[in-house]
Design a protein around this motif. Sequence first.
Motif, mmCIF file in Angstrom:
data_model
loop_
_atom_site.group_PDB
_atom_site.id
_atom_site.type_symbol
_atom_site.label_atom_id
_atom_site.label_comp_id
_atom_site.label_asym_id
_atom_site.label_seq_id
_atom_site.Cartn_x
_atom_site.Cartn_y
_atom_site.Cartn_z
ATOM 1 N N SER A 197 0.544 -1.216 -0.417
ATOM 2 C CA SER A 197 -0.176 0.023 0.088
ATOM 3 C C SER A 197 0.409 1.674 -0.355
ATOM 4 C CB SER A 197 -1.040 -0.078 1.150
ATOM 5 O OG SER A 197 -0.501 -0.246 2.299
ATOM 6 N N SER A 198 2.024 1.287 0.105
ATOM 7 C CA SER A 198 3.509 2.514 -0.413
ATOM 8 C C SER A 198 3.975 1.493 -0.875
ATOM 9 C CB SER A 198 3.200 2.681 1.372
ATOM 10 O OG SER A 198 3.769 1.670 2.222
ATOM 11 N N PRO A 199 5.230 3.195 -1.540
ATOM 12 C CA PRO A 199 6.600 2.450 -1.591
ATOM 13 C C PRO A 199 7.368 1.782 -0.326
ATOM 14 C CG PRO A 199 5.802 4.896 -1.998
ATOM 15 C CD PRO A 199 4.751 4.305 -1.332
ATOM 16 N N GLU A 200 6.844 1.998 0.820
ATOM 17 C CA GLU A 200 7.750 1.772 2.083
ATOM 18 C C GLU A 200 7.473 0.018 2.016
ATOM 19 O OE1 GLU A 200 7.354 6.391 2.254
ATOM 20 O OE2 GLU A 200 6.211 4.994 2.246
ATOM 21 N N GLU A 201 6.493 -0.110 1.362
ATOM 22 C CA GLU A 201 6.330 -1.518 1.902
ATOM 23 C C GLU A 201 6.337 -2.264 0.588
ATOM 24 O OE1 GLU A 201 2.292 -3.835 2.955
ATOM 25 O OE2 GLU A 201 2.052 -1.792 2.658
ATOM 26 N N THR A 202 6.182 -1.820 -0.383
ATOM 27 C CA THR A 202 7.433 -2.159 -1.427
ATOM 28 C C THR A 202 8.409 -2.804 -1.442
ATOM 29 O OG1 THR A 202 5.731 -1.772 -3.481
ATOM 30 C CG2 THR A 202 7.697 -2.431 -4.163
ATOM 31 N N LEU A 203 9.718 -1.525 -0.290
ATOM 32 C CA LEU A 203 10.648 -1.953 0.012
ATOM 33 C C LEU A 203 10.811 -3.260 0.921
ATOM 34 C CD1 LEU A 203 13.729 -0.221 -0.693
ATOM 35 C CD2 LEU A 203 13.316 0.648 1.212
ATOM 36 N N LEU A 204 9.715 -3.476 1.417
ATOM 37 C CA LEU A 204 10.016 -4.097 2.814
ATOM 38 C C LEU A 204 9.790 -5.392 2.349
ATOM 39 C CD1 LEU A 204 8.944 -1.979 6.102
ATOM 40 C CD2 LEU A 204 10.553 -2.494 5.908
ATOM 41 N N LEU A 205 9.275 -5.513 1.167
ATOM 42 C CA LEU A 205 8.763 -6.880 0.065
ATOM 43 C C LEU A 205 9.575 -7.357 -0.403
ATOM 44 C CD1 LEU A 205 5.313 -6.517 -1.037
ATOM 45 C CD2 LEU A 205 5.326 -7.786 0.370
ATOM 46 N N GLY A 206 10.768 -6.794 -0.880
ATOM 47 C CA GLY A 206 12.272 -6.056 -1.015
ATOM 48 C C GLY A 206 13.226 -6.727 -0.563
ATOM 49 N N GLU A 207 12.746 -6.607 1.141
ATOM 50 C CA GLU A 207 13.268 -7.176 1.413
ATOM 51 C C GLU A 207 13.723 -8.335 2.339
ATOM 52 O OE1 GLU A 207 14.533 -4.460 5.550
ATOM 53 O OE2 GLU A 207 14.506 -2.573 3.566
ATOM 54 N N THR A 208 12.142 -8.557 2.358
ATOM 55 C CA THR A 208 11.851 -10.390 2.631
ATOM 56 C C THR A 208 12.282 -11.367 2.257
ATOM 57 O OG1 THR A 208 10.048 -9.355 3.934
ATOM 58 C CG2 THR A 208 10.344 -10.855 3.246
ATOM 59 N N VAL A 209 12.301 -10.918 0.532
ATOM 60 C CA VAL A 209 12.399 -11.437 -0.803
ATOM 61 C C VAL A 209 14.163 -11.881 -0.637
ATOM 62 C CG1 VAL A 209 12.738 -11.766 -2.891
ATOM 63 C CG2 VAL A 209 10.363 -11.294 -1.945
ATOM 64 N N GLY A 210 14.596 -10.180 -0.497
ATOM 65 C CA GLY A 210 16.082 -10.680 0.207
ATOM 66 C C GLY A 210 17.011 -11.759 1.082
ATOM 67 N N LYS A 211 16.050 -11.634 1.873
ATOM 68 C CA LYS A 211 16.711 -12.465 3.260
ATOM 69 C C LYS A 211 16.521 -13.632 2.982
ATOM 70 C CE LYS A 211 15.237 -9.040 6.235
ATOM 71 N NZ LYS A 211 14.948 -8.555 7.882
ATOM 72 N N ILE A 212 15.877 -14.485 0.996
ATOM 73 C CA ILE A 212 15.675 -15.385 1.386
ATOM 74 C C ILE A 212 17.012 -16.341 0.614
ATOM 75 C CG2 ILE A 212 13.731 -16.265 3.026
ATOM 76 C CD1 ILE A 212 12.820 -16.857 0.505
ATOM 77 N N LEU A 213 16.622 -15.018 -0.847
ATOM 78 C CA LEU A 213 17.822 -15.872 -1.398
ATOM 79 C C LEU A 213 19.136 -16.291 -1.232
ATOM 80 C CD1 LEU A 213 16.277 -12.394 -3.677
ATOM 81 C CD2 LEU A 213 15.748 -14.572 -4.139
ATOM 82 N N LYS A 214 20.007 -17.169 -2.430
ATOM 83 C CA LYS A 214 20.607 -17.851 -2.398
ATOM 84 C C LYS A 214 21.907 -17.390 -3.570
ATOM 85 C CE LYS A 214 19.227 -21.378 0.458
ATOM 86 N NZ LYS A 214 18.394 -22.512 0.040
ATOM 87 N N ALA A 215 23.186 -17.835 -3.522
ATOM 88 C CA ALA A 215 23.778 -17.521 -5.162
ATOM 89 C C ALA A 215 23.180 -18.186 -5.499
ATOM 90 C CB ALA A 215 25.525 -17.934 -4.674
ATOM 91 N N GLY A 216 22.986 -17.702 -6.924
ATOM 92 C CA GLY A 216 22.346 -18.645 -8.079
ATOM 93 C C GLY A 216 21.162 -18.290 -8.850
ATOM 94 N N ASP A 217 20.944 -17.493 -7.301
ATOM 95 C CA ASP A 217 19.397 -16.836 -8.292
ATOM 96 C C ASP A 217 18.739 -15.922 -8.873
ATOM 97 O OD1 ASP A 217 17.651 -19.472 -6.194
ATOM 98 O OD2 ASP A 217 17.686 -18.098 -4.170
#
Length: 161
Positions: A7-27
């Motif tokens: 619902s906001s740019p800040e929330e989109t940024l947080l969604l990206g952080e959430t995804v970034g925390k579980i990504l691994k090399a090669g993803d």
Amino acid sequence: MFITTSSSPEETLLLGETVGKILKAGDLVNLNGELGAGKTLFVKGVASALGLGADVVTSPTFSIINEYIGGQLELYHFDLYRLEDELSLEQVGYLDYFYGSGITLVEWGDLFKDHLPDERLDIVFEQQGSEDRKLTFIGQGARGKEIEEELRGLFSVRSRH
């Protein structure tokens, strides 16, 4: 496939952080949506999760690729919007990145869908108003489905609080 909203740019940024925390090399994450839908902002969140800082990320619209080194993993940020054909994609050396050891985020990847790895996470950004966004996550291949399931669990926990 699962869907969440921002619902906001800040929330989109947080969604990206959430995804970034579980990504691994090669993803590889394939980001699609209209201009201004929040794709680059999402990448800023991923960069932040990797310890790079959101402020270092800029749109690679004219450079085609930006490389960010110095975080937990190397981050490669592509924007394929301006590429005209497969030869142009080959000239940027996409194979080294798409199948490399860093994390690769590709904006407008559906323009060259046949060249994307079978193992990936697709995210579709849809504008739902001036700031609201609907994000659809679709895991492709075993690794993509693994990421999708992990995110589904994280987002369901987050929405209960």
